[in-house]
Motif scaffolding. Structure first.
Motif, short mmCIF file in Angstrom:
data_model
loop_
_atom_site.label_atom_id
_atom_site.label_comp_id
_atom_site.label_asym_id
_atom_site.label_seq_id
_atom_site.Cartn_x
_atom_site.Cartn_y
_atom_site.Cartn_z
N SER A 160 52.37 31.72 16.70
CA SER A 160 52.07 32.70 15.80
C SER A 160 50.61 34.02 16.83
N CYS A 161 50.00 32.83 16.81
CA CYS A 161 48.39 33.77 17.22
C CYS A 161 48.84 34.01 18.53
N LEU A 162 50.01 33.85 19.86
CA LEU A 162 50.38 35.16 20.52
C LEU A 162 50.38 35.72 20.07
N SER A 163 52.00 36.08 19.39
CA SER A 163 52.98 37.02 18.70
C SER A 163 51.49 38.29 18.68
N LEU A 164 50.52 37.56 17.91
CA LEU A 164 49.92 39.22 16.95
C LEU A 164 49.69 40.36 17.57
N GLY A 165 49.58 39.89 19.64
CA GLY A 165 49.27 41.06 20.20
C GLY A 165 47.64 40.76 20.27
N LEU A 166 46.33 40.56 19.52
CA LEU A 166 45.17 40.36 19.50
C LEU A 166 44.39 40.53 21.11
N LYS A 167 42.99 40.80 20.86
CA LYS A 167 42.69 41.04 22.44
C LYS A 167 42.05 40.08 22.82
N LYS A 168 41.61 39.35 23.83
CA LYS A 168 40.93 38.46 24.63
C LYS A 168 39.33 37.88 23.61
N ASN A 169 39.18 37.19 23.60
CA ASN A 169 37.79 36.85 22.68
C ASN A 169 37.73 37.22 21.09
N ASP A 170 39.09 38.09 20.33
CA ASP A 170 39.05 38.34 19.47
C ASP A 170 38.93 37.24 18.53
N LEU A 171 38.14 37.36 17.41
CA LEU A 171 37.81 35.68 16.86
C LEU A 171 38.56 35.98 15.80
N ILE A 172 39.53 33.95 16.04
CA ILE A 172 40.52 33.95 14.44
C ILE A 172 39.64 32.51 14.00
N LEU A 192 43.24 28.30 22.61
CA LEU A 192 44.65 28.37 23.53
C LEU A 192 45.44 29.60 24.04
N SER A 193 45.01 30.57 22.92
CA SER A 193 45.63 32.14 22.72
C SER A 193 44.65 33.56 23.61
N GLY A 194 43.49 32.12 23.53
CA GLY A 194 42.49 33.14 24.83
C GLY A 194 41.35 33.91 23.58
N HIS A 195 41.40 33.26 22.21
CA HIS A 195 40.56 34.06 21.21
C HIS A 195 39.79 33.36 20.88
N LYS A 196 38.92 33.29 20.13
CA LYS A 196 37.26 32.22 19.81
C LYS A 196 37.63 31.72 18.58
N VAL A 197 36.93 30.98 18.20
CA VAL A 197 37.70 30.27 16.75
C VAL A 197 36.26 29.95 15.80
N ASP A 198 35.97 30.44 14.55
CA ASP A 198 35.46 30.21 13.75
C ASP A 198 36.17 29.79 12.77
N LYS A 255 60.64 39.61 17.80
CA LYS A 255 60.80 39.33 18.93
C LYS A 255 60.18 38.94 19.75
N LYS A 256 59.03 39.16 19.58
CA LYS A 256 57.96 38.68 20.36
C LYS A 256 58.21 36.56 20.62
N MET A 257 58.51 36.01 19.52
CA MET A 257 58.47 34.91 19.07
C MET A 257 59.41 34.34 20.21
N LEU A 258 60.98 34.82 19.76
CA LEU A 258 61.82 34.51 20.89
C LEU A 258 61.57 33.84 22.20
N GLN A 272 62.25 38.76 32.32
CA GLN A 272 60.91 38.41 31.68
C GLN A 272 60.18 39.11 31.65
N GLN A 273 59.88 39.26 30.10
CA GLN A 273 58.92 40.62 29.42
C GLN A 273 57.36 40.11 29.27
N THR A 274 57.35 38.77 29.24
CA THR A 274 55.60 38.14 28.52
C THR A 274 55.87 37.09 29.45
N LEU A 275 54.28 36.34 28.77
CA LEU A 275 53.97 34.86 29.30
C LEU A 275 55.08 33.70 28.02
N GLY A 276 55.36 32.92 28.23
CA GLY A 276 55.96 32.15 27.63
C GLY A 276 55.76 30.75 28.31
#
Ligand code: PLP
Length: 384
Positions: free
Chosen positions: A61-73, A89-95, A207-210, A236-240
């Motif tokens: 779910s986090c990976l499919s959103l297309g957020l930028k590195k270090n965006d906050l979740i 794990l998806s490259g974001h920051k948590v709070d 589609k991204k999640m598939l 292969q179009q993305t990392l999975g």
């Protein structure tokens, strides 16, 4: 030991699994597709994706959103660690946002205040993961308003709450959220051994999640970026990863889902008996308001006055007398890993107080009346 929750497997489940074992598909195949279609019908969402766990589903779910590195979740501390780990794990920051003292879910008051402050500091979250604790849904209306005002995605961690309802709609319909995650771990409402699912109304996320589920690969010619060079071609179009659910699991899931109403009814019946029988003890129960229906994945009792010694004493007393009770949850921010990220004691006082006063007692469809009576009597004896 009487567990706080456990699976209900019947002969129709055994038949369904054994039939799949004798078929051509053991990995993902027709049963997985059928399970996805049943989940869509059940929740009312447009799309669904079944995977090998809710932890994978949260990461996807986090990976499919297309957020930028270090965006906050943002999420809550009062949850299983997977709800927070997926952000990192998806490259974001948590709070975290602290919980409400009555619902033990995210406090929408505290969320509002935190958002106002974050806006000034230009540190608004790009996504929020809410958890419907024990099966009680977070109020989606207020949440949706805030998500529009502050522009963040909503992921529901509905690991506890397939079958729960808000305002007449099933959790998972995604009317007020972007993505919704279910868990099919054996202690949850229905099981596939291990497993999870995501529902969404967004074709883009779907589609991204598939692809993410299948090592970043698509085999659908309509989605190819380059020209196909033959029937063996795929891209292969993305990392999975390999996050696939297999058909053995899916056939169990289909069989379980066909009995979900019965299981929800039994869980609710047990909860009602607890509330009636325990009402004179110094305990608080989760507040389920009208417009909400809880799956009662957990039945949580909370001491009226928190007292860590008394809490521990009760916990040990119940374990010693054959009840495998548990705590849901140790606040995520207090785990050693999160302390290294600079979270500390006192950061989220409501979640911390909750964790020093709450215990999940046995609730599952096959809990017998006699077993429940034992739980009730043990609690009465303890307080007398
Ligand atoms: C169970 C659970 C998960 C993880 O589920 P798995 O299917 O075991 O990966 C995530 N979040 C919450 C709130 C859970 O209860």
């Amino acid at each position: 030991m009487i567990n706080y929750s456990k699976q209900t497997i019947d002969s129709s489940d055994l038949r369904a699994v054994s039939k799949t074992l004798k078929s051509n598909y053991l990995t993902q195949g027709p049963k997985s597709e059928q399970f996805e279609s049943k989940i869509r019908k059940y929740t009312g969402a447009k799309y669904s994706v079944v995977v090998n766990s809710a932890s994978s589903a949260l990461l996807m779910s986090c990976l499919s959103l297309g957020l930028k590195k270090n965006d906050l979740i943002w999420t809550v501390p009062n949850t299983f660690v997977a709800s927070a780990n997926c952000a990192i794990l998806s490259g974001h920051k948590v709070d975290f946002v602290d919980i409400d003292d009555e619902t033990w879910n995210i406090s929408l008051e505290k969320l509002k205040i935190k958002l106002q402050k974050a806006k000034i500091k230009k540190k608004l979250p790009k996504a929020l993961i809410v958890v419907h604790l024990a099966g009680l849904p977070v109020d989606p209306l207020e949440l949706k308003k805030l998500s529009i005002k502050y522009k963040f995605f909503i992921i529901e961690d509905a690991s506890h709450s397939i079958g729960s309802k808000y305002y007449g709609k099933k959790v998972g319909c995604c009317k007020w959220s972007d993505l919704c995650v279910f868990s099919f771990h054996p202690v949850k409402i229905i099981t596939t051994g291990e497993g999870g699912a995501i529902t969404t109304n967004s074709q883009k996320f779907y589609k991204k999640m598939l692809m993410i589920r299948n090592n970043g690969i698509t085999k659908n010619p309509k989605d190819f970026l380059k020209k196909s060079i033959g029937p063996w071609y795929y891209e292969q179009q993305t990392l999975g990863f390999n996050f696939r659910m297999n058909d053995i699991q899916a056939s169990l899931g289909i069989s379980q889902l066909s009995r979900i109403n019965k299981m929800l009814k039994l869980r609710n019946k047990i909860a009602k008996i607890y509330k009636k029988e325990l009402k004179n003890l110094p305990l608080i129960f989760q507040k389920v308001s009208k417009n909400f229906f809880s799956s009662y994945h957990l039945f949580i009792i909370r001491l009226k006055k928190e007292n860590r010694f008394f809490h521990k004493k009760l916990f040990i007393y119940l374990r010693k007398h054959g009840l495998f009770v548990n705590l849901h949850y140790l606040p995520v921010h207090l785990h050693p890993y999160y302390r290294k990220l600079n979270f500390k004691k006192g950061d989220f006082p409501s979640s911390e107080k909750y964790s020093l006063s709450s215990i999940s007692i046995p609730i599952y469809p096959n809990l017998t009346f006699k077993e429940q009576k034992k739980v009730i009597n043990l609690l009465k004896n303890f307080f007398n």
